[in-house]
Design an enzyme around this catalytic site. Structure first.
Site, short mmCIF file in Angstrom:
data_model
loop_
_atom_site.label_atom_id
_atom_site.label_comp_id
_atom_site.label_asym_id
_atom_site.label_seq_id
_atom_site.Cartn_x
_atom_site.Cartn_y
_atom_site.Cartn_z
N SER A 33 0.41 -3.98 3.67
CA SER A 33 0.86 -2.73 4.20
C SER A 33 2.35 -2.70 4.33
O SER A 33 3.15 -3.52 4.56
CB SER A 33 0.13 -2.69 5.85
N ASP A 57 10.58 17.27 -5.08
CA ASP A 57 11.64 16.74 -4.24
C ASP A 57 11.45 16.32 -3.03
O ASP A 57 10.60 17.16 -2.28
CB ASP A 57 12.82 17.76 -4.41
N GLU A 112 -8.83 -2.73 -5.18
CA GLU A 112 -7.65 -3.20 -4.29
C GLU A 112 -7.84 -4.95 -4.05
O GLU A 112 -8.86 -5.24 -3.17
CB GLU A 112 -7.44 -2.52 -3.00
N HIS A 143 0.76 -1.20 -0.16
CA HIS A 143 0.00 0.05 0.09
C HIS A 143 0.72 1.37 -0.02
O HIS A 143 1.91 1.26 0.51
CB HIS A 143 -0.92 0.12 1.31
N THR A 186 12.10 19.02 -0.26
CA THR A 186 11.31 20.21 0.08
C THR A 186 9.89 19.93 0.68
O THR A 186 9.56 19.18 0.22
CB THR A 186 11.28 21.03 -1.26
N ASP A 215 9.02 21.45 -6.02
CA ASP A 215 8.07 20.88 -4.95
C ASP A 215 7.90 19.42 -5.17
O ASP A 215 7.22 18.77 -4.36
CB ASP A 215 6.74 21.80 -5.11
N TYR A 273 -12.52 -2.73 -2.53
CA TYR A 273 -11.87 -4.04 -2.45
C TYR A 273 -12.30 -5.33 -2.93
O TYR A 273 -13.46 -5.29 -3.31
CB TYR A 273 -11.54 -4.24 -0.80
#
Length: 510
Positions: A129, A451, A290, A76, A454, A449, A326
């Site tokens: 997860s 990266d 999912e 996930h 940052t 923005d 799901y």
């Protein structure tokens, strides 16, 4: 996404594709082991650790140079918890950015097409997860930002290691089949149902367990995974009155009846696209939801058997073309964990999808067409952009807090500006910020923005109106003069939007 497709189409050129597989075992854990353990032994033994460790890489080369990579791995994108308010592409986004920018050293302002593209795609991640510590924001550390970086880095390292293998050349062309299926009323033949009898799916209903949230993030108060006495008792009464509903949805503690909600306004779709895509020996089953790893295994086995493919070359491409929440196995559904409660169309939903995938596989194998079915009607509406709430006073772009005159590598530089509403222009394909370095009298962008180093925090502010705070974690080895620039778009009282750029004072790193 449309622009990305257009750019790819415009960039068509001869290329060589290579397929490779490996294993990655420390970037996922099974968040619903109680449900997983209800599956038959043969399914559980296929995943002895309760996780799907397969990582797959499709490599794209032009003239002997790797220009693109697609990786599939099941975990996930929830290393960031639901307390995080920053827009984030989570662990898979970090893996891609790390490879493209930090390893390849891509030029942010390079003309199209880019020199190297890394894509980290999803597969059957329904019960996988990344929080390997067993609770939200835990694993392998207690810091969700650091966890996002580490789990992303592990996916990158596993994928990058596969490039050292010769791999299997991809031959045989590309083909696909797609159909739309009404999951609220699908007759599923006995061939695909584990009890040997035919069944029928029913309309979408959300379960009490779905409202409880998962081990990755808290849901609504008063709801629990598995047993919810009030909703279970109420549902039991309804099941006695409606045997067909009971066969499809029991033992779900029903809370959100989709058919009733849809009478008020379009709320839950019922018709969804299911796709089978072949790229040489690789088959991708496009599922708009999912899928748990055992549910995915059954879909993969169904297709692999019909097309004669190796099982490792058949993958579930989750979250594809739409979203219906799901898909669990009937055995997992019985447990009514979060995933079972979120399997909206009931116990036989997976078997309906297996039946559909089988039909697509036969058509693809035999080169015959398939009925495309009826897609869900369009229900999109128009959302008015938020008004710019800048208060009377300093205009957007004014610096409120300057950075310090100097920093050392490893420290964090920061600056705050009077801000405009970011919704005035989403700056698609551009950036809200740049970090610039001065070299020989010229300024060069070294981060934006996108990266990891940052962060762009917007808040409504008080006396000045909206405020944006920009921070930059200074990488090791950085030296010399730098500045931070804010790129915004201000709206005047008449509603006209004008772009602006503001810069901090210069600061020196050394």
């Amino acid at each position: 996404m449309t622009e990305a497709v257009e750019r790819a189409h415009a960039d068509l050129a001869p290329a060589d594709l290579t397929l490779a597989h490996g294993e990655l075992r420390d970037a996922s854990t099974n968040r619903s082991r109680v449900a997983f353990d209800r599956n038959p032994r043969a399914d559980r033994e296929f995943f002895p650790d309760g996780v799907d460790p397969q990582t797959t890489v499709l490599r794209v080369e032009r003239a002997g140079r790797v220009v693109g990579v697609i990786n599939w791995f099941a975990t996930h994108g929830t290393s960031m918890t639901n307390r995080n308010l920053l827009i984030s592409s989570d662990n898979k986004g970090y893996a891609a950015l790390h490879w493209e920018r930090e390893v390849e050293g891509g030029d942010y302002l390079a003309p199209e097409p880019p020199g190297f593209v890394a894509a980290f795609a999803q597969t059957n991640a329904g019960d996988m997860s990344p929080n390997v510590g067993g609770r939200p924001g835990s694993g392998p550390t207690g810091d969700e930002f650091e966890n996002t970086r580490i789990i992303g880095l592990r996916q990158y390292e596993a994928a990058a290691s596969l490039l050292k293998q010769p791999g299997v050349p991809v031959r045989g062309g590309v083909d696909h089949r797609l159909t739309h299926v009404d999951l609220s009323a699908t007759a599923v033949s006995a061939e695909f149902c584990g009890d040997g009898r035919a069944h029928r799916t029913r309309g979408p209903i959300g379960g009490a367990a779905a409202l409880a949230g998962t081990d990755e993030g808290k849901g609504f108060a008063g709801f629990r995974q598995q047993r919810n006495p009030f909703w279970d008792a109420l549902s039991a009464v309804l099941y006695r009155l409606a045997p067909g509903l009971r066969d499809a949805q029991a033992p779900k503690g029903m809370t959100l009846p989709g058919r009733l909600l849809n009478r008020l306004r379009p709320f839950i779709a019922t018709r969804f696209p299911v796709q089978l895509l072949r790229v040489g020996p690789l088959y991708l089953i496009g599922i708009p939801g999912e899928v748990t790893i055992v549910a995915g295994l059954r879909l993969r086995r169904t297709v692999a058997e019909l097309v004669g493919a190796d099982l490792e070359n058949v993958l579930v491409a989750g979250y594809s073309n739409g979203y219906f929440h799901y898909v669990t196995t009937p055995e997992e559904y019985e447990a009514q964990r979060y995933e079972g409660g979120s399997t909206l169309f009931g116990r036989w939903q997976l078997d309906a999808l297996r039946q559909t995938a089988a039909r697509l596989a036969v058509a693809l194998r035999d080169g015959t067409p398939v009925e495309r079915g009826t897609p869900e009607p369009g229900h999109s509406g128009r959302i008015r952009p938020a008004e710019d709430k800048t208060a009377d006073g300093p205009s957007p772009g004014r610096v409120l807090t300057q950075p310090a005159p100097s920093y050392h590598p490893g420290e964090q530089a920061g600056v705050s500006f009077v801000a405009a509403n970011p919704n005035n222009d989403l700056r698609r394909g551009r950036t809200y910020l740049t970090v610039e370095s001065e070299v020989d009298g010229a300024w060069h962008t070294i981060a934006d923005d996108g990266d990891w180093s940052t962060k762009f925090h917007w808040s409504r502010g008080q006396s000045t109106g909206p405020v944006v705070q920009i921070t930059w974690d200074i990488p090791p080895g950085t030296t010399g003069p730098h500045r931070i620039r804010y790129h915004g778009d201000a709206k005047d009282p008449a509603g006209h939007v004008e772009p602006f750029t503001a810069a901090s004072d210069v600061f020196v790193i050394g």
